[in-house]
Design a protein around this motif. Structure first.
Motif, PDB file in Angstrom:
ATOM      1  N   ILE A  62       9.118   5.457  -2.660  1.00 42.60           N
ATOM      2  CA  ILE A  62       9.271   5.122  -4.076  1.00 42.60           C
ATOM      3  C   ILE A  62       9.169   6.379  -4.931  1.00 42.60           C
ATOM      4  CG2 ILE A  62       8.343   2.790  -3.741  1.00 42.60           C
ATOM      5  CD1 ILE A  62       5.756   3.706  -5.074  1.00 42.60           C
ATOM      6  N   LEU A  63       9.759   6.300  -6.108  1.00 43.65           N
ATOM      7  CA  LEU A  63       9.701   7.381  -7.085  1.00 43.65           C
ATOM      8  C   LEU A  63       9.017   6.841  -8.328  1.00 43.65           C
ATOM      9  CD1 LEU A  63      10.682  10.322  -7.722  1.00 43.65           C
ATOM     10  CD2 LEU A  63      12.734   9.274  -8.722  1.00 43.65           C
ATOM     11  N   LEU A  64       7.978   7.566  -8.788  1.00 45.06           N
ATOM     12  CA  LEU A  64       7.195   7.102  -9.933  1.00 45.06           C
ATOM     13  C   LEU A  64       7.309   8.093 -11.087  1.00 45.06           C
ATOM     14  CD1 LEU A  64       3.832   6.276  -8.070  1.00 45.06           C
ATOM     15  CD2 LEU A  64       5.504   4.604  -8.885  1.00 45.06           C
ATOM     16  N   ASP A  65       7.374   7.557 -12.292  1.00 47.62           N
ATOM     17  CA  ASP A  65       7.233   8.359 -13.505  1.00 47.62           C
ATOM     18  C   ASP A  65       5.731   8.418 -13.801  1.00 47.62           C
ATOM     19  OD1 ASP A  65       6.846   9.165 -16.137  1.00 47.62           O
ATOM     20  OD2 ASP A  65       8.693   8.228 -16.858  1.00 47.62           O
ATOM     21  N   ILE A  66       5.159   9.645 -13.786  1.00 50.44           N
ATOM     22  CA  ILE A  66       3.704   9.755 -14.017  1.00 50.44           C
ATOM     23  C   ILE A  66       3.406  10.511 -15.302  1.00 50.44           C
ATOM     24  CG2 ILE A  66       3.061   9.545 -11.583  1.00 50.44           C
ATOM     25  CD1 ILE A  66       2.665  12.698 -11.671  1.00 50.44           C
ATOM     26  N   SER A  67       4.351  10.459 -16.245  1.00 46.99           N
ATOM     27  CA  SER A  67       4.097  11.184 -17.496  1.00 46.99           C
ATOM     28  C   SER A  67       2.855  10.618 -18.187  1.00 46.99           C
ATOM     29  CB  SER A  67       5.330  11.126 -18.411  1.00 46.99           C
ATOM     30  OG  SER A  67       5.835   9.815 -18.472  1.00 46.99           O
ATOM     31  N   ASP A  68       2.546   9.338 -17.979  1.00 49.65           N
ATOM     32  CA  ASP A  68       1.259   8.776 -18.378  1.00 49.65           C
ATOM     33  C   ASP A  68       0.506   8.496 -17.077  1.00 49.65           C
ATOM     34  OD1 ASP A  68      -0.900   7.328 -19.168  1.00 49.65           O
ATOM     35  OD2 ASP A  68       0.236   5.716 -20.149  1.00 49.65           O
ATOM     36  N   PRO A  69      -0.354   9.435 -16.638  1.00 49.88           N
ATOM     37  CA  PRO A  69      -0.915   9.318 -15.283  1.00 49.88           C
ATOM     38  C   PRO A  69      -1.734   8.054 -15.040  1.00 49.88           C
ATOM     39  CG  PRO A  69      -1.324  11.500 -16.185  1.00 49.88           C
ATOM     40  CD  PRO A  69      -0.792  10.657 -17.308  1.00 49.88           C
ATOM     41  N   GLU A  70      -2.304   7.476 -16.101  1.00 50.70           N
ATOM     42  CA  GLU A  70      -3.089   6.257 -15.890  1.00 50.70           C
ATOM     43  C   GLU A  70      -2.194   5.050 -15.651  1.00 50.70           C
ATOM     44  OE1 GLU A  70      -6.276   5.416 -18.618  1.00 50.70           O
ATOM     45  OE2 GLU A  70      -6.875   7.526 -18.736  1.00 50.70           O
ATOM     46  N   HIS A  71      -0.927   5.194 -16.023  1.00 57.01           N
ATOM     47  CA  HIS A  71      -0.007   4.063 -15.884  1.00 57.01           C
ATOM     48  C   HIS A  71       1.300   4.513 -15.247  1.00 57.01           C
ATOM     49  CE1 HIS A  71      -2.722   3.012 -19.294  1.00 57.01           C
ATOM     50  NE2 HIS A  71      -2.856   1.944 -18.534  1.00 57.01           N
ATOM     51  N   PRO A  72       1.261   4.884 -13.984  1.00 62.53           N
ATOM     52  CA  PRO A  72       2.500   5.291 -13.328  1.00 62.53           C
ATOM     53  C   PRO A  72       3.479   4.112 -13.276  1.00 62.53           C
ATOM     54  CG  PRO A  72       0.752   4.951 -11.708  1.00 62.53           C
ATOM     55  CD  PRO A  72       0.110   4.835 -13.063  1.00 62.53           C
TER      56      PRO A  72
ATOM     57  N   GLN B 252       0.856  -1.191   0.000  1.00 59.86           N
ATOM     58  CA  GLN B 252       0.000   0.000   0.000  1.00 59.86           C
ATOM     59  C   GLN B 252       0.888   1.236   0.000  1.00 59.86           C
ATOM     60  OE1 GLN B 252      -0.633   1.359   4.256  1.00 59.86           O
ATOM     61  NE2 GLN B 252      -0.959  -0.825   4.500  1.00 59.86           N
ATOM     62  N   CYS B 253       0.328   2.354  -0.444  1.00 64.88           N
ATOM     63  CA  CYS B 253       0.961   3.638  -0.160  1.00 64.88           C
ATOM     64  C   CYS B 253       0.120   4.322   0.906  1.00 64.88           C
ATOM     65  CB  CYS B 253       1.020   4.528  -1.403  1.00 64.88           C
ATOM     66  SG  CYS B 253       2.251   4.001  -2.594  1.00 64.88           S
ATOM     67  N   HIS B 254       0.777   5.033   1.787  1.00 64.03           N
ATOM     68  CA  HIS B 254       0.038   5.853   2.738  1.00 64.03           C
ATOM     69  C   HIS B 254      -0.321   7.189   2.120  1.00 64.03           C
ATOM     70  CE1 HIS B 254      -0.528   8.925   5.780  1.00 64.03           C
ATOM     71  NE2 HIS B 254      -1.094   7.978   6.487  1.00 64.03           N
ATOM     72  N   ASP B 255       0.601   7.724   1.364  1.00 64.86           N
ATOM     73  CA  ASP B 255       0.355   9.018   0.724  1.00 64.86           C
ATOM     74  C   ASP B 255       1.281   9.156  -0.482  1.00 64.86           C
ATOM     75  OD1 ASP B 255      -0.763  11.478   0.277  1.00 64.86           O
ATOM     76  OD2 ASP B 255      -0.361  12.260   2.269  1.00 64.86           O
ATOM     77  N   ILE B 256       0.785   9.871  -1.477  1.00 72.31           N
ATOM     78  CA  ILE B 256       1.580  10.111  -2.682  1.00 72.31           C
ATOM     79  C   ILE B 256       1.585  11.609  -2.937  1.00 72.31           C
ATOM     80  CG2 ILE B 256       1.664   9.768  -5.189  1.00 72.31           C
ATOM     81  CD1 ILE B 256       0.294   7.058  -4.734  1.00 72.31           C
ATOM     82  N   THR B 257       2.763  12.156  -3.221  1.00 74.35           N
ATOM     83  CA  THR B 257       2.854  13.560  -3.612  1.00 74.35           C
ATOM     84  C   THR B 257       3.343  13.614  -5.044  1.00 74.35           C
ATOM     85  OG1 THR B 257       3.261  14.352  -1.376  1.00 74.35           O
ATOM     86  CG2 THR B 257       4.036  15.745  -3.174  1.00 74.35           C
ATOM     87  N   VAL B 258       2.632  14.381  -5.869  1.00 69.61           N
ATOM     88  CA  VAL B 258       3.023  14.467  -7.273  1.00 69.61           C
ATOM     89  C   VAL B 258       3.611  15.843  -7.571  1.00 69.61           C
ATOM     90  CG1 VAL B 258       1.299  12.788  -8.018  1.00 69.61           C
ATOM     91  CG2 VAL B 258       0.717  15.214  -8.031  1.00 69.61           C
ATOM     92  N   TYR B 259       4.508  15.847  -8.562  1.00 68.01           N
ATOM     93  CA  TYR B 259       5.102  17.093  -9.047  1.00 68.01           C
ATOM     94  C   TYR B 259       4.902  17.063 -10.566  1.00 68.01           C
ATOM     95  CZ  TYR B 259       8.378  21.044  -8.565  1.00 68.01           C
ATOM     96  OH  TYR B 259       8.957  22.301  -8.528  1.00 68.01           O
ATOM     97  N   PRO B 260       3.685  17.457 -11.016  1.00 68.90           N
ATOM     98  CA  PRO B 260       3.335  17.263 -12.428  1.00 68.90           C
ATOM     99  C   PRO B 260       4.313  17.918 -13.402  1.00 68.90           C
ATOM    100  CG  PRO B 260       1.379  17.782 -11.147  1.00 68.90           C
ATOM    101  CD  PRO B 260       2.553  17.984 -10.243  1.00 68.90           C
ATOM    102  N   GLU B 261       4.870  19.099 -13.020  1.00 67.98           N
ATOM    103  CA  GLU B 261       5.804  19.746 -13.952  1.00 67.98           C
ATOM    104  C   GLU B 261       7.061  18.901 -14.182  1.00 67.98           C
ATOM    105  OE1 GLU B 261       5.459  24.360 -12.868  1.00 67.98           O
ATOM    106  OE2 GLU B 261       4.791  22.932 -11.365  1.00 67.98           O
ATOM    107  N   MET B 262       7.380  18.011 -13.222  1.00 66.21           N
ATOM    108  CA  MET B 262       8.520  17.119 -13.375  1.00 66.21           C
ATOM    109  C   MET B 262       8.099  15.757 -13.922  1.00 66.21           C
ATOM    110  SD  MET B 262      11.145  18.823 -11.941  1.00 66.21           S
ATOM    111  CE  MET B 262      12.308  17.494 -11.610  1.00 66.21           C
ATOM    112  N   GLY B 263       6.788  15.517 -14.000  1.00 65.40           N
ATOM    113  CA  GLY B 263       6.309  14.188 -14.408  1.00 65.40           C
ATOM    114  C   GLY B 263       6.646  13.119 -13.385  1.00 65.40           C
ATOM    115  N   LEU B 264       6.751  13.532 -12.103  1.00 65.35           N
ATOM    116  CA  LEU B 264       7.185  12.600 -11.059  1.00 65.35           C
ATOM    117  C   LEU B 264       6.194  12.554  -9.902  1.00 65.35           C
ATOM    118  CD1 LEU B 264      10.991  13.478 -10.704  1.00 65.35           C
ATOM    119  CD2 LEU B 264      10.012  11.420 -11.774  1.00 65.35           C
ATOM    120  N   ALA B 265       6.199  11.410  -9.231  1.00 65.72           N
ATOM    121  CA  ALA B 265       5.465  11.272  -7.987  1.00 65.72           C
ATOM    122  C   ALA B 265       6.380  10.600  -6.976  1.00 65.72           C
ATOM    123  CB  ALA B 265       4.203  10.436  -8.184  1.00 65.72           C
ATOM    124  N   ALA B 266       6.230  11.010  -5.707  1.00 67.27           N
ATOM    125  CA  ALA B 266       6.948  10.359  -4.618  1.00 67.27           C
ATOM    126  C   ALA B 266       5.910   9.660  -3.759  1.00 67.27           C
ATOM    127  CB  ALA B 266       7.723  11.381  -3.794  1.00 67.27           C
TER     128      ALA B 266
END
Lengths: 618, 214
Positions: free
Chosen positions: A335-345, A313-327
């Motif tokens: 974890i560090l996620l690439d969210i450039s395709d938000p439906e498929h991080p 599970q994640c407890h919380d996710i913070t996104v930085y859309p201008e970077m295309g990243l989520a923590a």
């Protein structure tokens, strides 16, 4: 906040001392200071502050407070007395006491968002909105809708709210309440239309398998008409009879398990009532083998590490859309996620640390090359800032992103011993947009509010604080600041039991008037702290002065050059700009000394570019 | 760093609620309107209750956990593997902490900690022979006797097999609780059930992995 984490930490308590010795050998112990022994009280506790002034303190809204709802885990003596009484009742020699009126945290204030000059404060029993355009918060809307924890976010006229408890009902009712009660359980994300404050309405409710502990807005990078919600559920999986998409179990037995994923909800903004889950990505999968449970398996690393749950599970996710990243702060891992395709991080990196009990939340710095993760050791309902608690447990972990990889650098813990009557651990915060520095204001429950500078990830330090004494001197009642966020020039802090605080920065040795002025000028219409946006500082004498103050503080600028900058800034403030001089200054500042610290190099460069632009102004 | 400007203020800055406060809305289901409720009603809506199934769940789980603690007590004198011993000690600690939570939940409501009907509530185990377990997954008297008689690697094997069976029973008990649409609404109980699910699933995985390498 998590009541059940207390179990893990109680189980770990027997081994804490051993762990403490090992951990404290690596980092200095936390000592007492001016906020360590403040007088107790619900509404009249002693206060201590440094670098912060309390402007307003607002009592809980009507309908959201009852002194009987204050709760704390029973002390050993209370537990023994309870057992004795239960035995006596069974033996027929005592009368039973009335059952507690409330479950824990029934009326606790929780997370916040800001939009259109209104501050929205979540509560386990609903939410409240305050108009803050005149400074003093004025209550303008109260909505009661039980279900906890009430994490909320705003987009335009829509308010999104997390519901995780089994007691949640589709229509915001409660069993045993007067009037019609809807039998249908609701756990997930509610969507309210708040366009008319005199007629708020629920317009959609997206059911999820593990409810919703927190959620995060992710704007579509391509379609302004689409908003995504990343939903983090941490509770038990619902029965398929209750919600057909759900099934439980470890992936070895059930590849369809609702564990080991987050929910991605798509909200069509022209028809938000059609919001629905579009994917449940396996973001913890092993990158090579595809094994669904690819990260921390749960347990303790070594003999002196923390006990932490499996990363399902994640407890919380913070996104930085201008970077295309989520923590993601996800149980046993960051974890560090690439969210450039938000439906498929997709996960690009992960971090484990034996000192982290529960990866709880994450905040990027403005440049997007550092992440401050928090560890909610003890679930927020335990006293974890006492002298015997390790300085690396229940703290912030500061990580850098190096070539797309997360690298842990150091810990920061509230640098003040707190009493056993104060629940205290790292909790929610947001960046203060001071150019040239990475500053975050953060809530530590009854440890109060602290501002940490993590510009140098290896040497984080405290810049300012505000704290109150415990609710009660002798017994811990769960209270304190849930979140402390920087919203358009002020710090707003939700207090679990006491309501809401508004604070203002005060200049001091560690923070100058110009740095504060530069931060206070950054404004946004809507702020959801877990959806970060890059601050843009317009060129101004304050911004230039802020860089200069920082360089002077760290001896990062040669005295003669500093004097020239100071003069130029003073002239600029007086309305006189020597364009040729600004150009010369820009060139002089562009020569970065080889031995300059990384942050000072960046400040010199920013200052050089600023004077460069000033020299070319028409 | 220096915090020389630390400032002690023992002032009350609690702004009292003055004048008119806005109405309190209680929304209906999606698409429905909201009704206005009083402050007293709003507070009342935050309360939760419990049903008999919740009480039985807590009472039965105490019985269930007691056996795990008994099994761990055998480890000290009979086990061989330090790995199994460490794992067992951790299980013993967490089961004891959970038992305290359950006892406190029951005690604060003046409810008995002992179940009046230790065999009730799990239809699969209704056929009570002389060697029937008390709760789902609990070791039968014969299994406990065999465990207490074993030592060395044989003990470790029986301990892990027994504890996996025992934990699986706890998962079944949580499952049965959550199957009841009336039960598990008290946040402490639902958080506790979540905790049992998460921790014991993880421990089962660890035990299976250790067992495969014995």
């Amino acid at each position: 906040m998590n009541i059940r984490s207390l179990l893990l930490s109680s189980a770990a308590a027997a081994t804490v001392l051993f762990g403490a010795v090992a951990a404290q050998a690596q980092s200095p112990a936390v000592g007492p200071d001016a906020r360590s022994a403040l007088s107790a009280g619900l509404r009249d506790a002693g206060q201590a502050a440094s670098g912060l002034t309390l402007e307003y303190s607002v009592a809980p809204a009507p309908g959201f407070f009852d002194p009987d709802s204050l709760w704390g885990p029973p002390t050993a003596e209370e537990a023994a007395a309870m057992r004795a009484r239960a035995a006596a009742v069974e033996a027929g020699t005592a009368q039973p006491l009335p059952a507690p009126k409330y479950s824990p945290l029934a009326l606790a204030n929780s997370d916040m968002a800001m939009s259109g000059g209104r501050l929205f404060v979540g509560n386990f029993n609903g939410f409240n909105a305050y108009d803050v355009t005149q400074g003093e918060p004025e209550l303008v809307l109260s909505v009661v809708c039980p279900g906890g924890q009430g994490d909320l976010s705003i987009h335009g006229n829509l308010l999104f709210m997390s519901v995780e408890q089994n007691r949640g009902r589709l229509d915001c009712s409660a069993r045993g309440a007067e009037g019609d009660v809807n039998a249908e359980r609701f756990r997930g994300i509610r969507i309210f239309d708040i366009s008319d404050l005199s007629a708020p309405r629920q317009i959609a409710a997206v059911q999820t398998c593990r409810g919703s502990h927190t959620h995060t807005q992710v704007p579509s990078p391509t379609d302004p008409n689409v908003l995504y919600i990343y939903n983090s559920g941490t509770s038990s999986v619902r029965k398929s009879g209750e919600l057909s998409i759900c099934s439980d179990g470890e992936p070895g037995q059930n590849a369809e398990t609702a564990l080991y994923s987050i929910d991605v909800i798509k909200v069509p903004l022209n028809a938000p009532e059609q919001a629905a889950i579009v994917s449940r990505p396996r973001i913890f999968a092993d990158r090579e083998t595809g094994e669904i449970a690819g990260l921390w398996k749960g347990g303790r690393y070594g003999v002196a590490g923390q006990e932490s749950g499996p990363t399902n599970q994640c407890h919380d996710i913070t996104v930085y859309p201008e970077m295309g990243l989520a923590a993601g702060a996800c149980s046993g891992n960051g974890i560090l996620l690439d969210i450039s395709d938000p439906e498929h991080p997709s996960r690009v990196s992960e971090l484990f640390d034996p000192d982290m009990a529960y990866w709880h939340s994450a905040t990027f710095n403005a440049a997007g090359d550092k992440i401050l993760f928090t560890d909610e050791w003890g679930g927020g309902v335990g006293a974890r800032c006492r002298a015997q608690d390790p300085a690396t447990w229940g703290a912030d972990l500061i990580a850098t992103i190096e070539d797309g990889r997360l690298v842990g650098k150091n810990f920061f813990k509230l640098p003040s011993v707190q009493t056993a009557a104060e629940n205290c651990v790292a909790h929610n915060g947001s960046l203060i947009p001071v150019p040239g520095r990475d500053l975050m204001v953060q809530a530590w429950y009854q440890g109060g509010i602290s501002i940490v500078d993590f510009t140098d990830p290896a040497k984080p330090f405290e810049v300012a604080y505000f704290d109150r004494g415990p609710v009660d001197a002798n017994r811990m009642y769960v209270a304190g600041h849930w979140s402390a966020y920087w919203f358009n020039g002020r710090i707003y802090a939700s207090e679990i039991a006491r309501g809401l605080d508004v604070l203002r920065l005060q200049p001091g040795d560690n923070l100058s008037a110009a740095e504060i002025a530069a931060a206070e000028r950054i404004m946004a219409e809507t702020i959801n702290p877990q959806t970060q946006t890059r601050p843009v500082w317009e060129d101004s004498p304050d911004v230039a002065q802020a860089y200069l103050d920082q360089l002077a503080r760290s001896n990062g600028i040669e005295a003669g050059l500093a004097g020239r900058v100071r003069t130029a800034v003073e002239q600029w403030r007086g309305g006189r700009v020597d364009k040729a001089g600004a150009g010369e200054l820009s060139r002089a500042l562009a020569v970065i000394p080889e031995n300059a610290a990384k942050a000072d190099g960046a400040r010199l460069k920013a200052l050089s570019e600023l004077f460069g632009r000033l020299g070319q102004r028409g | 760093m220096s915090l020389t400007t630390a400032l002690l203020v023992a002032a009350v800055i609690a702004a009292p609620v003055v004048g008119q406060t806005p109405p309190i809305f209680n929304p209906g289901a999606p698409g429905q309107g909201s009704r206005v409720v009083s402050a007293a009603e709003a507070v009342e809506l935050s309360r939760t209750g419990y049903v008999d199934a919740d009480v039985r769940f807590m009472q039965h789980m105490i019985v269930h956990h007691t056996q795990a603690v008994e099994m761990v007590a055998l480890l000290e004198s009979r086990g061989a593997s330090p790995l199994v011993r460490r794992l067992g000690e951790r299980i013993g600690q967490s089961q004891a902490a959970e038992m305290a939570l359950m006892q406190e939940w029951l005690g604060s409501r003046a409810l008995p900690t002992a179940a009046a009907d230790p065999h009730a509530g799990h239809a699969g185990h209704m056929a009570m022979g002389a060697d029937a377990p008390l709760m789902p997954g609990m070791l039968t008297p014969a299994q406990m006797t065999a465990l207490a008689a074993a030592s060395g690697p044989e003990f470790d094997r029986l301990f892990l097999q027994g504890m996996i069976q025992h934990h699986q029973g706890a998962l079944d008990m949580v499952d049965a609780l959550l199957d009841d649409p009336q039960a598990g609404e008290d946040p402490t109980i639902s958080d506790f059930a979540t905790s049992v699910n998460a921790d014991q699933s993880a421990e089962i995985l660890r035990m299976q992995s250790i067992l495969s390498e014995l």
